[in-house]
Design an enzyme around this catalytic site. Sequence first.
Site, PDB file in Angstrom:
ATOM      1  N   HIS A 117      24.510  26.154 -35.155  1.00  0.00           N
ATOM      2  CA  HIS A 117      23.223  26.608 -34.624  1.00  0.00           C
ATOM      3  C   HIS A 117      22.995  26.120 -33.209  1.00  0.00           C
ATOM      4  O   HIS A 117      23.597  25.139 -32.768  1.00  0.00           O
ATOM      5  CB  HIS A 117      22.082  26.119 -35.515  1.00  0.00           C
ATOM      6  CG  HIS A 117      21.926  24.622 -35.497  1.00  0.00           C
ATOM      7  ND1 HIS A 117      22.745  23.789 -36.221  1.00  0.00           N
ATOM      8  CD2 HIS A 117      21.068  23.829 -34.820  1.00  0.00           C
ATOM      9  CE1 HIS A 117      22.393  22.538 -35.994  1.00  0.00           C
ATOM     10  NE2 HIS A 117      21.387  22.524 -35.139  1.00  0.00           N
ATOM     11  N   ASP A 119      19.722  24.661 -31.126  1.00  0.00           N
ATOM     12  CA  ASP A 119      18.489  24.039 -31.610  1.00  0.00           C
ATOM     13  C   ASP A 119      17.251  24.898 -31.342  1.00  0.00           C
ATOM     14  O   ASP A 119      17.054  25.411 -30.240  1.00  0.00           O
ATOM     15  CB  ASP A 119      18.278  22.667 -30.942  1.00  0.00           C
ATOM     16  CG  ASP A 119      19.146  21.588 -31.570  1.00  0.00           C
ATOM     17  OD1 ASP A 119      19.572  21.744 -32.724  1.00  0.00           O
ATOM     18  OD2 ASP A 119      19.387  20.573 -30.877  1.00  0.00           O
ATOM     19  N   HIS A 262      26.015  24.009 -31.991  1.00  0.00           N
ATOM     20  CA  HIS A 262      26.677  22.824 -32.525  1.00  0.00           C
ATOM     21  C   HIS A 262      26.657  22.821 -34.036  1.00  0.00           C
ATOM     22  O   HIS A 262      25.916  23.571 -34.679  1.00  0.00           O
ATOM     23  CB  HIS A 262      26.064  21.534 -31.959  1.00  0.00           C
ATOM     24  CG  HIS A 262      24.588  21.427 -32.129  1.00  0.00           C
ATOM     25  ND1 HIS A 262      23.699  22.030 -31.262  1.00  0.00           N
ATOM     26  CD2 HIS A 262      23.837  20.810 -33.065  1.00  0.00           C
ATOM     27  CE1 HIS A 262      22.471  21.787 -31.665  1.00  0.00           C
ATOM     28  NE2 HIS A 262      22.519  21.050 -32.764  1.00  0.00           N
ATOM     29  N   ARG A 279      16.903  11.656 -31.625  1.00  0.00           N
ATOM     30  CA  ARG A 279      17.030  12.768 -30.682  1.00  0.00           C
ATOM     31  C   ARG A 279      15.769  12.917 -29.848  1.00  0.00           C
ATOM     32  O   ARG A 279      14.660  12.876 -30.375  1.00  0.00           O
ATOM     33  CB  ARG A 279      17.283  14.069 -31.445  1.00  0.00           C
ATOM     34  CG  ARG A 279      17.610  15.248 -30.555  1.00  0.00           C
ATOM     35  CD  ARG A 279      17.945  16.470 -31.383  1.00  0.00           C
ATOM     36  NE  ARG A 279      16.724  17.202 -31.747  1.00  0.00           N
ATOM     37  CZ  ARG A 279      16.705  18.197 -32.639  1.00  0.00           C
ATOM     38  NH1 ARG A 279      17.797  18.558 -33.255  1.00  0.00           N
ATOM     39  NH2 ARG A 279      15.582  18.810 -32.905  1.00  0.00           N
TER      40      ARG A 279
HETATM   41 FE   LIG Z   1      20.851  20.745 -34.096  1.00  0.00          FE
END
Ligand SMILES: [Fe+2]
Length: 304
Positions: A117, A119, A262, A279
């Site tokens: 995917h 993000d 990713h 993140r």
């Molecule tokens: Fe992701």
Amino acid sequence: MITGAPITVAPLTPTIGAEVSGVDLARPLDDATFTTLRDALLRWKVLFFRDQPLTVEQHVEFGLRWGNVTQAHPIVGAATPESRIHRLDSRQQRESERRRLADTALVPERDAEAMWHTDLTFVVNPALASILRAVNVPDHGGDTMWTDLAAAYQALSAPIRELVDGLRAVHVWHDFPGTRASTGGEVVSAAIHPVVRVHPDTGERAIFVSPMHTSHIVGVTAIESIELLDLLYDQIRRPEFTVRFRWARDSIAMWDNRVTAHLGPIDAEFAELERVMERVTIQGDIPYGPDGRFSESLAGDHFH
Ligand SMILES: [Fe+2]
């Protein structure tokens, strides 16, 4: 501030991924250093840094150098500098998936290829970039892979590029984790994006669909949508466009989310590995295709 040692940018493949050394991300970056990093990100799409023991505040500060830092996640996670950190804990993720799947009669698909995917493409302005730091990682397993969506696009034949250049697709956040977006579930957020995205800084064209969030191509039949998406998914998952990263504590990966997809660690789902990551997400702009047409929101808000 001068960081001292010269920065080294060491590419890991011919097109995607470079390991950057000679920079301390815990300290404010001077303009020359930032320009070097920005150029490297645009050229190599994913940057890897080793031994960067950042505090949450330093992580957010580094993110702010690139643009607005968003709330942790538009759907999951709570709003505290902690609220701008999206914490990924493999054990918590497994537990919440078990609970959600226990409510259904479905057998989880567990298709690793379906987990590729980009993000947040289920919002109209998906992340510009993500900065992921390893807090606690297993001594084996838990790798992440990225793929170069511009190289994947360029490797399509000219007639196929021409075909997909004019298409648009719906991207959704749905409530069946670990499955393709097209397999259903209640849609919480959705947006329509060009199938081919033009990078606003480099002008590169890139395939902008991926199995986890793209549900279908609009204006074609269901079968055509499935076949065209499969063709594009097979293309973006080709090994020659990918780079794989072996994490260690305090490693950081930063990726340009406008031109990459990713795949998170699949092995961590099966082994009882403990893996905690943090993140920071940089707010993105609204994508546009080769025809200049912008993405549109179908459900849910812009992401700030
Ligand atoms: Fe992701």
